[in-house]
Design a protein around this motif. Structure first.
Motif, PDB file in Angstrom:
ATOM      1  N   LEU A   1      16.233  84.308  15.756  1.00  0.00           N
ATOM      2  CA  LEU A   1      16.371  84.649  14.419  1.00  0.00           C
ATOM      3  C   LEU A   1      16.463  83.796  13.549  1.00  0.00           C
ATOM      4  CD1 LEU A   1      20.523  84.874  16.027  1.00  0.00           C
ATOM      5  CD2 LEU A   1      19.119  87.005  15.312  1.00  0.00           C
ATOM      6  N   THR A   2      15.320  82.734  13.655  1.00  0.00           N
ATOM      7  CA  THR A   2      15.372  81.902  12.223  1.00  0.00           C
ATOM      8  C   THR A   2      13.438  82.342  12.082  1.00  0.00           C
ATOM      9  OG1 THR A   2      14.567  80.534  14.449  1.00  0.00           O
ATOM     10  CG2 THR A   2      16.632  80.214  13.130  1.00  0.00           C
ATOM     11  N   GLN A   3      13.076  83.363  12.342  1.00  0.00           N
ATOM     12  CA  GLN A   3      11.767  83.717  12.712  1.00  0.00           C
ATOM     13  C   GLN A   3      11.454  83.827  11.006  1.00  0.00           C
ATOM     14  OE1 GLN A   3      10.661  87.010  15.154  1.00  0.00           O
ATOM     15  NE2 GLN A   3      10.043  85.844  16.511  1.00  0.00           N
ATOM     16  N   VAL A   4      11.780  84.359  10.443  1.00  0.00           N
ATOM     17  CA  VAL A   4      11.644  84.789   8.844  1.00  0.00           C
ATOM     18  C   VAL A   4      11.977  82.975   8.216  1.00  0.00           C
ATOM     19  CG1 VAL A   4      12.374  85.410   6.332  1.00  0.00           C
ATOM     20  CG2 VAL A   4      12.063  86.755   8.404  1.00  0.00           C
ATOM     21  N   LEU A   5      12.716  82.158   8.586  1.00  0.00           N
ATOM     22  CA  LEU A   5      12.769  81.009   7.732  1.00  0.00           C
ATOM     23  C   LEU A   5      12.127  79.719   7.972  1.00  0.00           C
ATOM     24  CD1 LEU A   5      14.788  79.006   6.043  1.00  0.00           C
ATOM     25  CD2 LEU A   5      15.964  78.407   8.514  1.00  0.00           C
TER      26      LEU A   5
ATOM     27  N   TRP B   1       4.729  75.597   8.107  1.00  0.00           N
ATOM     28  CA  TRP B   1       4.169  76.706   9.206  1.00  0.00           C
ATOM     29  C   TRP B   1       3.150  77.345   7.733  1.00  0.00           C
ATOM     30  CZ3 TRP B   1       2.362  77.575  13.026  1.00  0.00           C
ATOM     31  CH2 TRP B   1       1.855  78.411  13.766  1.00  0.00           C
ATOM     32  N   GLN B   2       2.978  77.510   6.656  1.00  0.00           N
ATOM     33  CA  GLN B   2       1.939  77.748   6.115  1.00  0.00           C
ATOM     34  C   GLN B   2       0.632  77.086   6.125  1.00  0.00           C
ATOM     35  OE1 GLN B   2       0.863  80.578   4.800  1.00  0.00           O
ATOM     36  NE2 GLN B   2       3.161  81.602   5.865  1.00  0.00           N
TER      37      GLN B   2
ATOM     38  N   VAL C   1       7.465  89.563   8.694  1.00  0.00           N
ATOM     39  CA  VAL C   1       8.353  88.797   9.883  1.00  0.00           C
ATOM     40  C   VAL C   1       9.339  89.691  10.293  1.00  0.00           C
ATOM     41  CG1 VAL C   1       8.983  86.773  10.990  1.00  0.00           C
ATOM     42  CG2 VAL C   1       7.325  87.125   8.905  1.00  0.00           C
ATOM     43  N   PHE C   2      10.547  90.075   8.810  1.00  0.00           N
ATOM     44  CA  PHE C   2      11.810  90.538   9.239  1.00  0.00           C
ATOM     45  C   PHE C   2      11.789  91.721  10.811  1.00  0.00           C
ATOM     46  CE2 PHE C   2      10.992  92.593   5.585  1.00  0.00           C
ATOM     47  CZ  PHE C   2      11.372  94.015   6.211  1.00  0.00           C
TER      48      PHE C   2
ATOM     49  N   ALA D   1       2.131  84.996  12.114  1.00  0.00           N
ATOM     50  CA  ALA D   1       1.401  84.285  13.320  1.00  0.00           C
ATOM     51  C   ALA D   1       2.426  83.392  13.607  1.00  0.00           C
ATOM     52  CB  ALA D   1       0.214  83.397  12.336  1.00  0.00           C
ATOM     53  N   TRP D   2       3.562  83.204  13.356  1.00  0.00           N
ATOM     54  CA  TRP D   2       4.420  82.322  13.762  1.00  0.00           C
ATOM     55  C   TRP D   2       4.927  83.392  14.832  1.00  0.00           C
ATOM     56  CZ3 TRP D   2       6.311  78.026  15.001  1.00  0.00           C
ATOM     57  CH2 TRP D   2       7.655  78.243  15.226  1.00  0.00           C
ATOM     58  N   VAL D   3       5.286  84.555  15.242  1.00  0.00           N
ATOM     59  CA  VAL D   3       6.155  84.972  15.887  1.00  0.00           C
ATOM     60  C   VAL D   3       5.043  85.216  17.120  1.00  0.00           C
ATOM     61  CG1 VAL D   3       6.577  87.478  16.285  1.00  0.00           C
ATOM     62  CG2 VAL D   3       6.505  87.316  13.652  1.00  0.00           C
ATOM     63  N   SER D   4       3.748  85.051  16.384  1.00  0.00           N
ATOM     64  CA  SER D   4       2.860  84.978  18.196  1.00  0.00           C
ATOM     65  C   SER D   4       3.149  83.526  18.381  1.00  0.00           C
ATOM     66  CB  SER D   4       1.394  85.042  17.377  1.00  0.00           C
ATOM     67  OG  SER D   4       1.267  86.486  17.404  1.00  0.00           O
ATOM     68  N   MET D   5       3.160  82.656  17.743  1.00  0.00           N
ATOM     69  CA  MET D   5       2.774  81.544  17.760  1.00  0.00           C
ATOM     70  C   MET D   5       4.020  80.402  18.645  1.00  0.00           C
ATOM     71  SD  MET D   5      -0.481  80.547  17.522  1.00  0.00           S
ATOM     72  CE  MET D   5      -0.644  79.191  17.980  1.00  0.00           C
TER      73      MET D   5
END
Length: 268
Positions: free
Chosen positions: A245-249, A256-257, A201-202, A128-132
């Protein structure tokens, strides 16, 4: 003096044509990207999803189409019409924030239902972080573009950067089409539960970085025409690369969870 004015006018016209070409490229990437996973299956009657998903697609494609139309109006010298249609852009951008949040909330809530596979909720919250994160970045750039509406050189670059930042999603659909395993039975959800899934996510990073290449093209054109890249591309581009580049982190972080869990509560 007349010759200098003609050269300035020619450069301005070339710049307008370039931005129209970039907008057209972004629109083409969006259409071609979603062709194998959305447009074709929907035309063949094989695509099934909640109405919210179709609204999501309509709103985001409306932005791509409007951005293309707006750059065409400027290229044709129709700046009055461009400003008038800009009000529609504000409405679409606002709708994008709400509809992306709604879809993310729905997916997180579905993945958190009792009976779903173990770990699914965590994976969906992470993705969800990718979208948000993406829609948040777009929203910030759009607001800055409105603030700088009387500074066209800054305004147009902010909107182009905002649009480029969205290209990871359609490009990722081609990765899924050609790299995903084929031939097995379609996944089935647990009895009585919706089918929900999210990739790691990666896998979102390479498509996003491919889309970012358009930024380097825009910077190169600035270098040729202005002698240096515009600060919007340098600062905003650095922020966009950092976001990707920091999406996974970020996605796997406890903070974020927790936020994603709260977003899921919006859907009930």
């Amino acid at each position: 003096m007349t010759e200098a004015a003609l050269q300035t006018g020619a450069r301005a016209n070339a710049s307008r044509q370039f931005y129209f070409a970039m907008a057209l490229t972004c629109l083409a990437i969006a259409v071609l990207g979603f062709m194998p996973t959305y447009f074709l299956p929907m035309a063949q009657g094989r695509f099934r999803a909640e109405p919210l998903v179709h609204i999501h697609g309509l709103v985001l494609f409306s932005w791509m189409a409007l951005f293309c139309a707006q750059t065409w109006l400027v290229a044709q010298g129709k700046t009055v019409a461009h400003r008038t249609w800009g009000l529609l852009g504000v409405a679409i951008a606002t709708a994008m924030v709400f509809v992306v949040t709604a879809v993310v909330s729905l997916r997180v809530a579905q993945a958190s239902l009792p009976g779903q596979p173990e770990g699914l909720a965590h994976q969906v919250r992470a993705f969800a972080w990718v979208s948000m994160g993406g829609i948040g970045f777009f929203a910030v750039l759009f607001v800055l573009a409105i603030v700088n509406i009387r500074r066209p050189e800054t305004h147009k670059r902010l909107l182009l950067l905002a649009t480029i930042s969205m290209l990871g999603a359609p490009i990722a659909r081609w990765f899924l089409t050609f790299l995903a395993p084929h031939g097995g039975p379609p996944p089935t959800p647990p009895p009585g539960l919706p089918l929900v899934g999210a990739p790691p996510v990666f896998v979102a990073i390479p498509p996003a970085l491919l889309g970012d290449l358009l930024l380097f093209l825009a910077m190169w054109v600035d270098w040729r025409t202005r002698g240096r890249p515009h600060p919007v591309y340098l600062v905003g581009g650095a922020a966009m690369l950092a976001l990707h580049l920091t999406q996974v982190l970020v996605a796997e972080s406890p903070a974020w969870q927790a936020i994603a869990t709260a977003i899921g509560h919006i859907a009930g």
